[in-house]
Design a protein around this motif. Sequence first.
Motif, short mmCIF file in Angstrom:
data_model
loop_
_atom_site.label_atom_id
_atom_site.label_comp_id
_atom_site.label_asym_id
_atom_site.label_seq_id
_atom_site.Cartn_x
_atom_site.Cartn_y
_atom_site.Cartn_z
N LEU A 70 1.46 -1.11 0.17
CA LEU A 70 -0.15 0.31 0.31
C LEU A 70 1.09 1.67 0.12
N ASN A 71 2.12 1.08 0.64
CA ASN A 71 2.99 2.95 0.83
C ASN A 71 3.50 2.52 -0.52
N THR A 72 3.21 1.85 -1.62
CA THR A 72 4.27 2.56 -3.07
C THR A 72 2.87 3.47 -3.93
N THR A 73 1.68 3.18 -3.75
CA THR A 73 0.49 4.13 -3.28
C THR A 73 0.20 5.07 -3.97
N VAL A 74 0.18 6.60 -4.44
CA VAL A 74 0.04 7.58 -4.59
C VAL A 74 -2.01 8.10 -3.92
N LYS A 75 -2.66 8.46 -3.38
CA LYS A 75 -3.76 9.38 -2.76
C LYS A 75 -3.69 11.13 -3.23
N SER A 76 -4.57 10.63 -4.58
CA SER A 76 -4.64 11.97 -4.67
C SER A 76 -6.19 12.42 -4.05
N LEU A 77 -5.80 14.17 -3.44
CA LEU A 77 -7.08 14.37 -2.60
C LEU A 77 -7.49 16.09 -3.52
N VAL A 78 -8.41 16.30 -3.59
CA VAL A 78 -9.21 17.12 -4.05
C VAL A 78 -9.45 18.46 -3.67
N LEU A 79 -8.94 19.58 -3.30
CA LEU A 79 -9.17 20.86 -2.21
C LEU A 79 -10.17 21.73 -3.03
N ALA A 80 -10.86 22.32 -3.09
CA ALA A 80 -10.81 23.54 -3.31
C ALA A 80 -10.98 24.88 -1.99
N ILE A 81 -10.88 26.08 -2.81
CA ILE A 81 -10.63 27.47 -1.96
C ILE A 81 -11.88 28.63 -2.61
N ASP A 82 -13.30 28.63 -2.29
CA ASP A 82 -13.72 30.15 -2.38
C ASP A 82 -14.16 31.49 -2.28
N VAL A 83 -13.78 31.77 -2.99
CA VAL A 83 -13.01 33.46 -2.91
C VAL A 83 -14.64 33.74 -2.94
N LEU A 84 -14.54 34.95 -1.92
CA LEU A 84 -15.81 35.61 -1.69
C LEU A 84 -16.47 36.98 -1.95
N ASN A 85 -17.06 37.26 -2.22
CA ASN A 85 -17.44 39.42 -2.40
C ASN A 85 -18.27 39.21 -1.42
N GLU A 86 -18.61 40.67 -1.30
CA GLU A 86 -19.04 41.36 0.57
C GLU A 86 -19.95 40.86 0.19
N LYS A 87 -20.86 40.19 -0.10
CA LYS A 87 -21.67 39.68 -0.06
C LYS A 87 -22.27 37.91 0.16
N GLY A 88 -21.06 37.69 0.69
CA GLY A 88 -20.55 36.50 0.92
C GLY A 88 -20.72 35.16 -0.43
N GLU A 89 -21.07 35.88 -1.42
CA GLU A 89 -21.49 35.07 -2.73
C GLU A 89 -20.17 34.41 -3.34
N ILE A 90 -20.13 33.37 -3.87
CA ILE A 90 -19.09 32.59 -4.43
C ILE A 90 -18.23 33.62 -5.99
N THR A 91 -17.07 34.06 -5.72
CA THR A 91 -17.03 34.74 -7.45
C THR A 91 -15.53 33.61 -8.21
N LYS A 92 -15.33 32.95 -7.64
CA LYS A 92 -13.96 32.23 -8.31
C LYS A 92 -13.42 30.67 -6.70
N THR A 93 -13.40 29.34 -7.79
CA THR A 93 -13.55 28.35 -6.78
C THR A 93 -11.68 28.70 -7.43
N THR A 94 -10.86 27.82 -6.67
CA THR A 94 -9.48 27.36 -7.18
C THR A 94 -9.33 26.23 -6.79
#
Length: 258
Positions: free
Chosen positions: A182-206
């Motif tokens: 198992l230690n010879t395998t690689v686990k891929s994890l996908v994370l997201a970062i949301d950029v919010l405007n002043e109204k709390g609305e998502i304007t961009k996701t990285t």
Amino acid sequence: ELLRLKDRHDRDFVVQPTSEEVITDIARQELRSYKQLPKNLYQIQTKFRDERRPRFGLMRGREFTMKDAYSFDRDEMSAKASYQVMANAYRKIFDRFGLKYRAVAADSGAIGGDASEEIQVIAATGEDAIVFCPGSDYAANMEKAEAAAPAPRGAATQAMTKTPTPGKATCEDVASWLNVPLNTTVKSLVLAIDVLNEKGEITKTTVWLLLVRGDHSLNETKAGKVPGLGDFRFATVTEIEAHFDCKPGYLDPLNTKL
């Protein structure tokens, strides 16, 4: 984790989670000169948190008794001296109880700061995992522990080949299917970062792709300290498929659209 409530006029309130603001206001009114320092103010009081689940038995439910101490010092060196006095006092308490314990370097969490310790009793029934050295004073919980850099890898011994893994979406399944450690395998994890405007609305996701050794799990506290990942969340299936043109469970770092 603030315990929030509304009064009869629909005004927002919180039940006291901690006392930094109140104690600092008292010090602001009472301390007039550096000659009055150091000063240590403490209290024992009921605290309230909107805990998702009780932790550590009755110590961290939604309502618990807690001792707070706050030192006011003229400079960083004096602050560290005040901290050490308090740390030594707690060690003496645990010594008199005859408990086997370790003072563990811990993550400061939302309160922040440069130094944080947790005095933990060593017990098989505990809820936290720590690492420590029996021959020295070093100890840390998993969120704070530093790992040694891996040794340099040798040259590849096998040619790269495409291998079908139908229905095998986890590292454990793939390792079993291919009959490899198992230690010879690689686990891929996908994370997201949301950029919010002043109204709390998502304007961009990285979208971020994190690679972890197959037999390891993501330490979310450490991941959150990576520059740019402070407020991450796990990406949705729809986001993963749209960004990578691949279903979750079959991602790898090769030929990946980033």
